[in-house]
Motif scaffolding. Sequence first.
Motif, mmCIF file in Angstrom:
data_model
loop_
_atom_site.group_PDB
_atom_site.id
_atom_site.type_symbol
_atom_site.label_atom_id
_atom_site.label_comp_id
_atom_site.label_asym_id
_atom_site.label_seq_id
_atom_site.Cartn_x
_atom_site.Cartn_y
_atom_site.Cartn_z
ATOM 1 N N PRO A 1 0.804 -1.238 0.000
ATOM 2 C CA PRO A 1 0.000 0.000 0.000
ATOM 3 C C PRO A 1 0.834 1.283 0.000
ATOM 4 O O PRO A 1 0.287 2.371 -0.151
ATOM 5 N N PHE A 2 2.134 1.182 0.173
ATOM 6 C CA PHE A 2 3.008 2.359 0.271
ATOM 7 C C PHE A 2 3.734 2.654 -1.036
ATOM 8 O O PHE A 2 4.735 3.356 -1.056
ATOM 9 N N ARG A 3 3.263 2.065 -2.131
ATOM 10 C CA ARG A 3 3.816 2.287 -3.468
ATOM 11 C C ARG A 3 5.284 1.863 -3.574
ATOM 12 O O ARG A 3 6.125 2.562 -4.138
ATOM 13 N N LYS B 1 13.276 2.753 0.086
ATOM 14 C CA LYS B 1 12.043 2.327 -0.566
ATOM 15 C C LYS B 1 12.383 1.555 -1.841
ATOM 16 O O LYS B 1 13.197 2.003 -2.652
ATOM 17 N N ALA B 2 11.743 0.397 -2.021
ATOM 18 C CA ALA B 2 12.036 -0.475 -3.161
ATOM 19 C C ALA B 2 11.052 -0.200 -4.296
ATOM 20 O O ALA B 2 9.896 -0.606 -4.230
ATOM 21 N N VAL B 3 11.526 0.491 -5.319
ATOM 22 C CA VAL B 3 10.724 0.748 -6.514
ATOM 23 C C VAL B 3 11.576 0.446 -7.737
ATOM 24 O O VAL B 3 12.795 0.401 -7.662
ATOM 25 N N GLY B 4 10.927 0.226 -8.874
ATOM 26 C CA GLY B 4 11.663 -0.113 -10.084
ATOM 27 C C GLY B 4 12.077 -1.571 -10.059
ATOM 28 O O GLY B 4 11.360 -2.434 -9.563
ATOM 29 N N VAL B 5 13.268 -1.853 -10.585
ATOM 30 C CA VAL B 5 13.807 -3.211 -10.600
ATOM 31 C C VAL B 5 14.854 -3.314 -9.492
ATOM 32 O O VAL B 5 15.784 -2.512 -9.442
ATOM 33 N N ILE B 6 14.685 -4.303 -8.625
ATOM 34 C CA ILE B 6 15.632 -4.537 -7.539
ATOM 35 C C ILE B 6 16.395 -5.813 -7.851
ATOM 36 O O ILE B 6 15.790 -6.849 -8.157
ATOM 37 N N SER B 7 17.718 -5.755 -7.785
ATOM 38 C CA SER B 7 18.589 -6.904 -8.079
ATOM 39 C C SER B 7 19.243 -7.387 -6.799
ATOM 40 O O SER B 7 19.996 -6.641 -6.172
ATOM 41 N N PHE B 8 18.960 -8.645 -6.434
ATOM 42 C CA PHE B 8 19.572 -9.257 -5.260
ATOM 43 C C PHE B 8 20.711 -10.155 -5.702
ATOM 44 O O PHE B 8 20.509 -11.052 -6.526
ATOM 45 N N GLY C 1 20.235 -6.329 -1.961
ATOM 46 C CA GLY C 1 19.372 -5.812 -3.019
ATOM 47 C C GLY C 1 19.721 -4.382 -3.376
ATOM 48 O O GLY C 1 19.769 -3.515 -2.505
ATOM 49 N N LEU C 2 19.967 -4.162 -4.663
ATOM 50 C CA LEU C 2 20.294 -2.825 -5.174
ATOM 51 C C LEU C 2 19.195 -2.366 -6.125
ATOM 52 O O LEU C 2 18.664 -3.162 -6.901
ATOM 53 N N ASP C 3 18.903 -1.059 -6.072
ATOM 54 C CA ASP C 3 17.948 -0.517 -7.033
ATOM 55 C C ASP C 3 18.687 -0.152 -8.323
ATOM 56 O O ASP C 3 19.891 -0.388 -8.458
#
Length: 164
Positions: free
Chosen positions: A61-63, A106-113, A143-145
């Motif tokens: 819910p927090f986008r 905040k995790a948005v877009g593509v996150i690479s672990f 995890g990196l954005d």
Amino acid sequence: MTVTDSPQAAAFRRQVLSPLKLRLFMLQKLPMAWLAGLRLTQFTPEAATVTVRFKYLTQNPFRSIYFACLAMAAELASGIQAMMHVQAGGPVSMLVVGVQADFTKKAVGVISFTCPDGPRIAQAIAESRATGEGRLVEATSTGLDEAGDVVATFRFTWSFRAKK
């Protein structure tokens, strides 16, 4: 420790690096990972990288990306390495027995672990096969954005025990 690349491990990597074969595997064995759209983007005997994208099915819910989706991607980055190293010999049971997580952005877009602990995982599996006793190893997935900033760090404690 240098990881010896067995023919079985190389064959396993070729299979899961095929996008179609990985999707079929996830649909059969990891349906939630399939629904979340996890992708294996890099896989060597030393490290694996798994991505998760912000989209309707992964949102909170927090986008941003729901923490459970982040955890799935982080766990797969270490677990796929464990599965590969188990392929190289006799049967070994594997189980996550502990998880710790730190969320820093905040995790948005593509996150690479990425989990670079393949050698430590291979060593624990080899020791369990040699001694018949269980071994624990802590594997870290970071995890990196898309900007290269750390979003989350997960530490999974894996238990490996050679089957008799």
